[in-house]
Design a protein around this motif. Structure first.
Motif, PDB file in Angstrom:
ATOM      1  N   ASP A   1      56.858  26.389 -23.715  1.00 58.21           N
ATOM      2  CA  ASP A   1      57.904  26.289 -22.709  1.00 58.21           C
ATOM      3  C   ASP A   1      58.129  27.646 -22.035  1.00 58.21           C
ATOM      4  N   ALA A   2      57.017  28.211 -21.571  1.00 57.58           N
ATOM      5  CA  ALA A   2      57.094  29.530 -20.948  1.00 57.58           C
ATOM      6  C   ALA A   2      55.989  29.674 -19.914  1.00 57.58           C
ATOM      7  N   LYS A   3      56.225  30.568 -18.964  1.00 53.92           N
ATOM      8  CA  LYS A   3      55.205  30.851 -17.957  1.00 53.92           C
ATOM      9  C   LYS A   3      54.236  31.883 -18.512  1.00 53.92           C
ATOM     10  N   LYS A   4      52.936  31.605 -18.357  1.00 53.96           N
ATOM     11  CA  LYS A   4      51.915  32.500 -18.882  1.00 53.96           C
ATOM     12  C   LYS A   4      50.863  32.800 -17.814  1.00 53.96           C
ATOM     13  N   PRO A   5      50.295  34.003 -17.859  1.00 48.26           N
ATOM     14  CA  PRO A   5      49.235  34.339 -16.895  1.00 48.26           C
ATOM     15  C   PRO A   5      47.896  33.734 -17.315  1.00 48.26           C
ATOM     16  N   TYR A   6      47.042  33.463 -16.344  1.00 42.47           N
ATOM     17  CA  TYR A   6      45.663  33.078 -16.649  1.00 42.47           C
ATOM     18  C   TYR A   6      44.759  33.652 -15.572  1.00 42.47           C
ATOM     19  N   ARG A   7      43.483  33.669 -15.839  1.00 37.28           N
ATOM     20  CA  ARG A   7      42.546  34.321 -14.916  1.00 37.28           C
ATOM     21  C   ARG A   7      41.215  33.587 -14.916  1.00 37.28           C
ATOM     22  N   PRO A   8      40.418  33.788 -13.860  1.00 30.85           N
ATOM     23  CA  PRO A   8      39.096  33.171 -13.800  1.00 30.85           C
ATOM     24  C   PRO A   8      38.086  33.942 -14.643  1.00 30.85           C
ATOM     25  N   SER A   9      37.141  33.215 -15.216  1.00 30.99           N
ATOM     26  CA  SER A   9      36.056  33.818 -15.975  1.00 30.99           C
ATOM     27  C   SER A   9      34.753  33.148 -15.554  1.00 30.99           C
ATOM     28  N   THR A  10      33.737  33.938 -15.261  1.00 31.25           N
ATOM     29  CA  THR A  10      32.486  33.367 -14.764  1.00 31.25           C
ATOM     30  C   THR A  10      31.340  33.601 -15.738  1.00 31.25           C
ATOM     31  N   GLU A  11      30.315  32.772 -15.595  1.00 30.32           N
ATOM     32  CA  GLU A  11      29.062  32.934 -16.344  1.00 30.32           C
ATOM     33  C   GLU A  11      27.927  32.473 -15.451  1.00 30.32           C
ATOM     34  N   LEU A  12      26.866  33.260 -15.414  1.00 25.58           N
ATOM     35  CA  LEU A  12      25.720  32.953 -14.575  1.00 25.58           C
ATOM     36  C   LEU A  12      24.608  32.378 -15.438  1.00 25.58           C
ATOM     37  N   LEU A  13      24.208  31.142 -15.124  1.00 30.53           N
ATOM     38  CA  LEU A  13      23.174  30.454 -15.888  1.00 30.53           C
ATOM     39  C   LEU A  13      21.944  30.248 -15.020  1.00 30.53           C
ATOM     40  N   GLY A  14      20.766  30.291 -15.630  1.00 29.36           N
ATOM     41  CA  GLY A  14      19.531  30.079 -14.895  1.00 29.36           C
ATOM     42  C   GLY A  14      19.268  28.605 -14.645  1.00 29.36           C
ATOM     43  N   THR A  15      18.659  28.287 -13.517  1.00 27.17           N
ATOM     44  CA  THR A  15      18.233  26.920 -13.217  1.00 27.17           C
ATOM     45  C   THR A  15      16.739  26.827 -13.483  1.00 27.17           C
ATOM     46  N   PRO A  16      16.319  26.072 -14.494  1.00 24.10           N
ATOM     47  CA  PRO A  16      14.897  26.020 -14.823  1.00 24.10           C
ATOM     48  C   PRO A  16      14.078  25.323 -13.744  1.00 24.10           C
ATOM     49  N   SER A  17      12.833  25.763 -13.605  1.00 22.65           N
ATOM     50  CA  SER A  17      11.912  25.128 -12.676  1.00 22.65           C
ATOM     51  C   SER A  17      11.671  23.689 -13.101  1.00 22.65           C
ATOM     52  N   LYS A  18      11.827  22.755 -12.171  1.00 21.64           N
ATOM     53  CA  LYS A  18      11.650  21.337 -12.488  1.00 21.64           C
ATOM     54  C   LYS A  18      10.237  21.057 -12.979  1.00 21.64           C
ATOM     55  N   SER A  19       9.243  21.673 -12.327  1.00 18.89           N
ATOM     56  CA  SER A  19       7.864  21.435 -12.734  1.00 18.89           C
ATOM     57  C   SER A  19       7.618  21.927 -14.155  1.00 18.89           C
ATOM     58  N   PHE A  20       8.275  23.059 -14.516  1.00 18.90           N
ATOM     59  CA  PHE A  20       8.099  23.601 -15.853  1.00 18.90           C
ATOM     60  C   PHE A  20       8.759  22.698 -16.896  1.00 18.90           C
ATOM     61  N   VAL A  21       9.968  22.230 -16.583  1.00 18.88           N
ATOM     62  CA  VAL A  21      10.668  21.336 -17.509  1.00 18.88           C
ATOM     63  C   VAL A  21       9.874  20.047 -17.694  1.00 18.88           C
ATOM     64  N   ASP A  22       9.390  19.480 -16.590  1.00 19.67           N
ATOM     65  CA  ASP A  22       8.591  18.252 -16.682  1.00 19.67           C
ATOM     66  C   ASP A  22       7.347  18.476 -17.520  1.00 19.67           C
ATOM     67  N   GLU A  23       6.733  19.629 -17.340  1.00 22.88           N
ATOM     68  CA  GLU A  23       5.518  19.962 -18.076  1.00 22.88           C
ATOM     69  C   GLU A  23       5.769  19.982 -19.567  1.00 22.88           C
ATOM     70  N   LEU A  24       6.909  20.557 -19.964  1.00 25.80           N
ATOM     71  CA  LEU A  24       7.234  20.630 -21.382  1.00 25.80           C
ATOM     72  C   LEU A  24       7.660  19.282 -21.951  1.00 25.80           C
ATOM     73  N   GLU A  25       8.477  18.556 -21.184  1.00 31.74           N
ATOM     74  CA  GLU A  25       8.989  17.279 -21.678  1.00 31.74           C
ATOM     75  C   GLU A  25       7.870  16.248 -21.842  1.00 31.74           C
ATOM     76  N   LYS A  26       6.831  16.340 -21.003  1.00 32.60           N
ATOM     77  CA  LYS A  26       5.726  15.402 -21.086  1.00 32.60           C
ATOM     78  C   LYS A  26       4.656  15.863 -22.067  1.00 32.60           C
ATOM     79  N   GLY A  27       4.763  17.125 -22.479  1.00 34.99           N
ATOM     80  CA  GLY A  27       3.779  17.664 -23.396  1.00 34.99           C
ATOM     81  C   GLY A  27       4.246  17.596 -24.835  1.00 34.99           C
ATOM     82  N   GLN A  28       3.612  18.415 -25.664  1.00 35.44           N
ATOM     83  CA  GLN A  28       3.928  18.417 -27.086  1.00 35.44           C
ATOM     84  C   GLN A  28       4.008  19.847 -27.587  1.00 35.44           C
ATOM     85  N   LEU A  29       5.078  20.144 -28.317  1.00 34.94           N
ATOM     86  CA  LEU A  29       5.251  21.476 -28.867  1.00 34.94           C
ATOM     87  C   LEU A  29       4.235  21.691 -29.984  1.00 34.94           C
ATOM     88  N   ALA A  30       3.407  22.748 -29.841  1.00 28.73           N
ATOM     89  CA  ALA A  30       2.303  22.959 -30.779  1.00 28.73           C
ATOM     90  C   ALA A  30       2.613  24.015 -31.830  1.00 28.73           C
TER      91      ALA A  30
END
Length: 316
Positions: free
Chosen positions: A166-195
């Motif tokens: 029951d009180a006013k409190k401060p808050y703030r934004p926090s960011t995180e930068l994530l990589g977007t994987p190459s679709k062709s690379f993801v497809d290559e792995l998902e269709k393949g087999q981990l050796a």
């Protein structure tokens, strides 16, 4: 070396959350005016490495052009006092010209970033983020720097009513930068087999393996066996992330992943185990941009031609 008229651009995602977590959602558009203010005031910078290197946001522009998504373009600058002085060579004679840094100077580079101001569909707290590929201004460095600038710019400007207290409190934004994987690379792995998976440890001051001292042990390799039923790769596999963390803790420098493609050919990818490496996805989606104007190694302001090409990629 950077090309004068070509640069690669990598695709990332900027996640914007509120701290504390139970605070109201903050939209990126709400933060932009405060970020622009510290850029205008010359306060969007951070000294690092015992004040021998510096990161800055030196320019910005907000795009509302028809045919392009609403976006913010930022120009990041990195200067390093410990970087090697540039040397130029005459192509005909090979004669060298050395350009030493002056007192207090550092070798400088700049990189453009384009941030979409509309959240990605299905991800209300995530925005598309494109970053020009420049040494020293990769995601592992831009991420913590931008996070601090946004946090400092919005400090003390947002508050909410915490019903539990029951009180006013401060808050703030926090960011995180994530990589977007190459679709062709993801497809290559998902269709393949981990050796196989291997952890690699570099050996320092190793003794020679033969009496004459011709051969020295350079590295040790730990081969990790896969549990039954885990031959498929998942790019978000927590077990693999845990293995990288374990490897780092136990002195291993690299993690090698071997996999078989759908066509039967085998490939391998090596990633590091350091904290910075953990931020990076194996292969990021990227795009080569070519322009008909010169691109400086370090520019004082945004190159509008290059920025326009980046903006056209935001909707991809």
């Amino acid at each position: 070396m950077l090309h004068t008229r070509e640069r690669w651009v990598q695709f990332h995602e900027l996640v914007l959350r509120s701290e504390p977590a139970d605070a109201p959602t903050i939209l990126l558009k709400e933060v932009i005016p405060y970020l622009e203010k510290i850029v205008n005031d010359g306060e969007a910078f951070q000294l690092r490495n015992n004040e021998r290197s510096a990161y800055r946001i030196t320019d910005y522009s907000q795009n509302r052009q028809k045919g392009h998504p609403e976006a913010l373009v930022l120009l990041f600058q990195y200067a390093d006092q410990d970087a090697t002085d540039p040397v130029f060579a005459d192509l005909q004679t090979g004669e060298l010209r050395h350009e030493p840094k002056l007192q207090g100077e550092g070798v400088a580079v700049s990189a453009h970033a384009a941030i979409g101001l509309t959240p990605i569909e299905g991800k209300p707290d995530t925005y598309p983020f494109l970053l020009e590929v420049v040494p020293g201004l990769g995601r592992s460095n831009v991420d913590p720097f931008l996070k601090k600038q946004i946090k400092d710019a919005a400090e003390g400007l947002f508050d909410y009513h915490d019903e539990s207290a029951d009180a006013k409190k401060p808050y703030r934004p926090s960011t995180e930068l994530l990589g977007t994987p190459s679709k062709s690379f993801v497809d290559e792995l998902e269709k393949g087999q981990l050796a196989g998976v291997e952890l690699i440890k570099r050996i320092q001051n190793a003794e020679s393996l033969d009496e004459e001292g011709y051969f020295y042990e350079e590295s040790q390799v730990m081969k990790v066996r896969l549990s039954p039923g885990h031959s498929k790769w998942n790019i978000a596999d927590c077990a693999l992330l845990g293995l990288r963390l374990w490897g780092k803790k136990n002195g291993y420098d690299e993690l090698r992943v071997r996999y078989k493609k759908k066509e039967g050919r085998q490939k391998s990818v090596i990633m590091g185990t350091s904290e910075e490496d953990l931020r990076d996805v194996l292969v990021l989606k990227d795009e080569l941009i070519s322009v008909d104007v010169n691109l400086d190694q370090c520019a004082p302001e945004i190159n509008q031609t290059f920025a326009g090409k980046m903006l056209s990629l935001l909707s991809q």
